[in-house]
Design a protein around this motif. Structure first.
Motif, PDB file in Angstrom:
ATOM      1  N   ALA A  42       3.919  87.027 133.904  1.00 41.68           N
ATOM      2  CA  ALA A  42       2.326  87.324 133.820  1.00 41.68           C
ATOM      3  C   ALA A  42       2.115  88.244 134.954  1.00 41.68           C
ATOM      4  O   ALA A  42       0.817  88.525 134.891  1.00 41.68           O
ATOM      5  CB  ALA A  42       1.783  85.704 134.230  1.00 41.68           C
ATOM      6  N   SER A  49      -2.378  90.841 136.847  1.00 43.17           N
ATOM      7  CA  SER A  49      -2.188  89.991 135.723  1.00 43.17           C
ATOM      8  C   SER A  49      -2.242  90.851 134.297  1.00 43.17           C
ATOM      9  O   SER A  49      -3.159  91.579 134.204  1.00 43.17           O
ATOM     10  CB  SER A  49      -3.191  88.917 135.576  1.00 43.17           C
ATOM     11  N   ASN A  50      -1.339  90.528 133.589  1.00 41.98           N
ATOM     12  CA  ASN A  50      -1.393  91.226 132.064  1.00 41.98           C
ATOM     13  C   ASN A  50      -1.533  90.404 131.094  1.00 41.98           C
ATOM     14  O   ASN A  50      -1.027  90.477 129.789  1.00 41.98           O
ATOM     15  CB  ASN A  50      -0.247  92.086 132.003  1.00 41.98           C
ATOM     16  N   THR A  51      -1.607  88.939 131.243  1.00 38.97           N
ATOM     17  CA  THR A  51      -1.626  87.981 130.335  1.00 38.97           C
ATOM     18  C   THR A  51      -3.088  87.887 129.515  1.00 38.97           C
ATOM     19  O   THR A  51      -2.853  87.552 128.336  1.00 38.97           O
ATOM     20  CB  THR A  51      -1.230  86.588 130.885  1.00 38.97           C
ATOM     21  N   ASN A  52      -4.024  88.267 130.131  1.00 42.56           N
ATOM     22  CA  ASN A  52      -5.315  88.452 129.032  1.00 42.56           C
ATOM     23  C   ASN A  52      -5.661  89.849 129.191  1.00 42.56           C
ATOM     24  O   ASN A  52      -6.321  90.477 129.992  1.00 42.56           O
ATOM     25  CB  ASN A  52      -6.376  87.750 130.233  1.00 42.56           C
ATOM     26  N   ILE A  54      -7.617  93.151 127.454  1.00 48.11           N
ATOM     27  CA  ILE A  54      -8.976  93.192 127.260  1.00 48.11           C
ATOM     28  C   ILE A  54      -9.088  93.756 125.707  1.00 48.11           C
ATOM     29  O   ILE A  54      -8.385  94.834 125.384  1.00 48.11           O
ATOM     30  CB  ILE A  54      -9.665  94.242 128.212  1.00 48.11           C
ATOM     31  N   GLU A  55     -10.403  93.358 125.197  1.00 51.97           N
ATOM     32  CA  GLU A  55     -10.530  93.757 123.873  1.00 51.97           C
ATOM     33  C   GLU A  55     -11.647  94.986 123.841  1.00 51.97           C
ATOM     34  O   GLU A  55     -12.759  94.523 124.114  1.00 51.97           O
ATOM     35  CB  GLU A  55     -10.833  92.857 122.878  1.00 51.97           C
ATOM     36  N   ARG A 194      -6.727  97.411 122.546  1.00 53.69           N
ATOM     37  CA  ARG A 194      -6.503  96.342 123.620  1.00 53.69           C
ATOM     38  C   ARG A 194      -5.872  96.902 124.837  1.00 53.69           C
ATOM     39  O   ARG A 194      -5.237  98.290 124.705  1.00 53.69           O
ATOM     40  CB  ARG A 194      -5.628  95.233 123.266  1.00 53.69           C
ATOM     41  N   ARG A 196      -4.895  96.382 129.453  1.00 50.36           N
ATOM     42  CA  ARG A 196      -5.072  95.451 130.643  1.00 50.36           C
ATOM     43  C   ARG A 196      -6.007  96.013 131.579  1.00 50.36           C
ATOM     44  O   ARG A 196      -6.394  96.961 131.585  1.00 50.36           O
ATOM     45  CB  ARG A 196      -3.501  95.409 131.404  1.00 50.36           C
ATOM     46  N   ASN A 197      -6.188  95.209 132.557  1.00 51.34           N
ATOM     47  CA  ASN A 197      -6.941  95.515 133.864  1.00 51.34           C
ATOM     48  C   ASN A 197      -6.261  96.367 134.888  1.00 51.34           C
ATOM     49  O   ASN A 197      -4.854  96.084 135.024  1.00 51.34           O
ATOM     50  CB  ASN A 197      -7.662  94.351 134.666  1.00 51.34           C
ATOM     51  N   ASP A 221       2.866  94.694 127.265  1.00 55.43           N
ATOM     52  CA  ASP A 221       1.693  94.537 126.607  1.00 55.43           C
ATOM     53  C   ASP A 221       1.859  94.409 125.044  1.00 55.43           C
ATOM     54  O   ASP A 221       1.137  93.384 124.361  1.00 55.43           O
ATOM     55  CB  ASP A 221       0.450  95.112 126.982  1.00 55.43           C
ATOM     56  N   GLU A 228       0.414  87.019 119.722  1.00 55.06           N
ATOM     57  CA  GLU A 228      -0.706  86.409 119.435  1.00 55.06           C
ATOM     58  C   GLU A 228      -0.526  86.033 117.808  1.00 55.06           C
ATOM     59  O   GLU A 228      -0.185  86.755 117.071  1.00 55.06           O
ATOM     60  CB  GLU A 228      -1.811  87.188 119.681  1.00 55.06           C
TER      61      GLU A 228
END
Length: 228
Positions: A42, A49-52, A54-55, A194, A196-197, A221, A228
Motif C-alpha cells: 500500500a 499511499s496508493n491504495t485510494n 483519485i478519480e 485516475r 494517486r496523490n 496503480d 477493481e
C-alpha cells in the motif's frame, strides 16, 4: 525493598519479551520477511499511499484510426484499464524514452485482456496507418490491445490540449518540429482518468513517462485498477 521489587518485575517482563518476540524477529530476518503483506503493497517508494486512487473525471471521447487501418474509439477500451500518450514516430528527443517506458508497461501486463495502451500521434500527416504499423513492429509491440492512432491533426491537437490538457504543438525551431508532453494518462475500466496523490496529498493528475519512479508508480496503480 519496594525499589528492588520493581527491578524484579522489569527484569521478568524483559525476559518474557525476549523468549516470545526475539525468536520471531530473527526468523523474519532469516526469511526476508521483516515487513510484508498489505502494509508494504500500500506504500510506494516515496512513502505515499496508493491504495485510494483519485478519480479526476471522465476521459475525453475520441475516434481515430489505428495501425491496422481500423477505426478505434474510447469505447474500444471500456472494461479495460489503459494508458494513453501523445507522441510521433520520428520524434528525436523524448519519444524514444517514452517508447521504452511504454514497452516496459506492456511487458509487465502482457497477456492480460483487461489492459490496453493508446498511443496517439501528433504528426498524422507523416504518421499514416502504414507508418505506425512499421513503427509498432520496430518497437516489438506484441499486445493486440496497444493501438497506435492517427487522424485529423486539428482534432488530435484539440484532444490533447483541450481534452486531456496534455500539451502538444508545432514548433519549427525545435528538433523534430513538434513539442509535446512526456506524461502518461491512466484510465480505469469505466473510462475515468485516475491518479494517486503526491507526498503533499495533491493529485498528480498524470504520470511521468520519462522518469523511472513515474513508470513504477503507474505500474503499481494499473495493478490496483485491474483488481477493481
Amino acid at each position: 525493598m519496594l525499589k528492588n521489587k520493581s527491578y524484579i518485575w522489569i527484569s521478568f517482563i524483559v525476559l518474557i519479551f525476549g523468549i516470545i518476540v526475539v525468536p520471531e524477529i530473527i526468523n523474519r530476518f532469516k526469511n526476508n520477511q521483516v515487513v510484508e503483506g498489505d502494509r508494504l503493497d500500500a506504500v510506494d517508494n516515496n512513502g505515499t499511499s496508493n491504495t485510494n486512487l483519485i478519480e479526476i473525471g471522465p476521459a475525453p471521447k475520441f475516434e481515430l484510426t489505428n495501425q491496422d487501418n481500423k477505426k478505434i474509439s474510447n469505447k474500444e477500451y471500456l472494461g479495460k484499464v489503459y494508458v494513453l500518450e501523445f507522441f510521433f514516430s520520428t520524434c528525436p528527443t523524448i519519444c524514444p524514452k517514452m517508447n521504452k517506458s511504454m514497452m516496459e508497461i506492456q511487458n509487465k501486463f502482457f497477456g492480460n485482456p483487461n489492459f490496453g495502451i493508446a498511443s496517439i500521434t501528433i504528426n498524422p500527416e507523416t504518421d499514416t496507418a502504414e507508418v505506425l504499423k512499421k513503427h509498432a513492429d520496430e518497437l516489438g509491440v506484441k499486445s493486440t490491445n496497444w493501438h497506435f492512432l492517427t487522424g485529423d491533426k486539428t482534432y488530435i491537437f484539440e484532444l490533447a490540449n483541450k481534452g486531456f490538457n496534455l500539451y502538444a504543438g508545432e514548433n519549427s525551431k525545435v528538433n523534430g518540429g513538434f513539442e509535446h508532453s512526456g506524461l502518461f494518462a491512466l484510465i480505469d475500466k469505466k473510462g475515468n482518468i485516475r491518479c494517486r496523490n503526491d507526498a503533499y496529498g495533491n493529485p498528480i493528475l498524470y504520470y511521468d513517462g520519462l522518469d523511472k519512479k513515474g513508470v513504477q508508480a503507474i505500474q503499481q496503480d494499473i495493478a490496483i485498477l485491474l483488481r477493481e
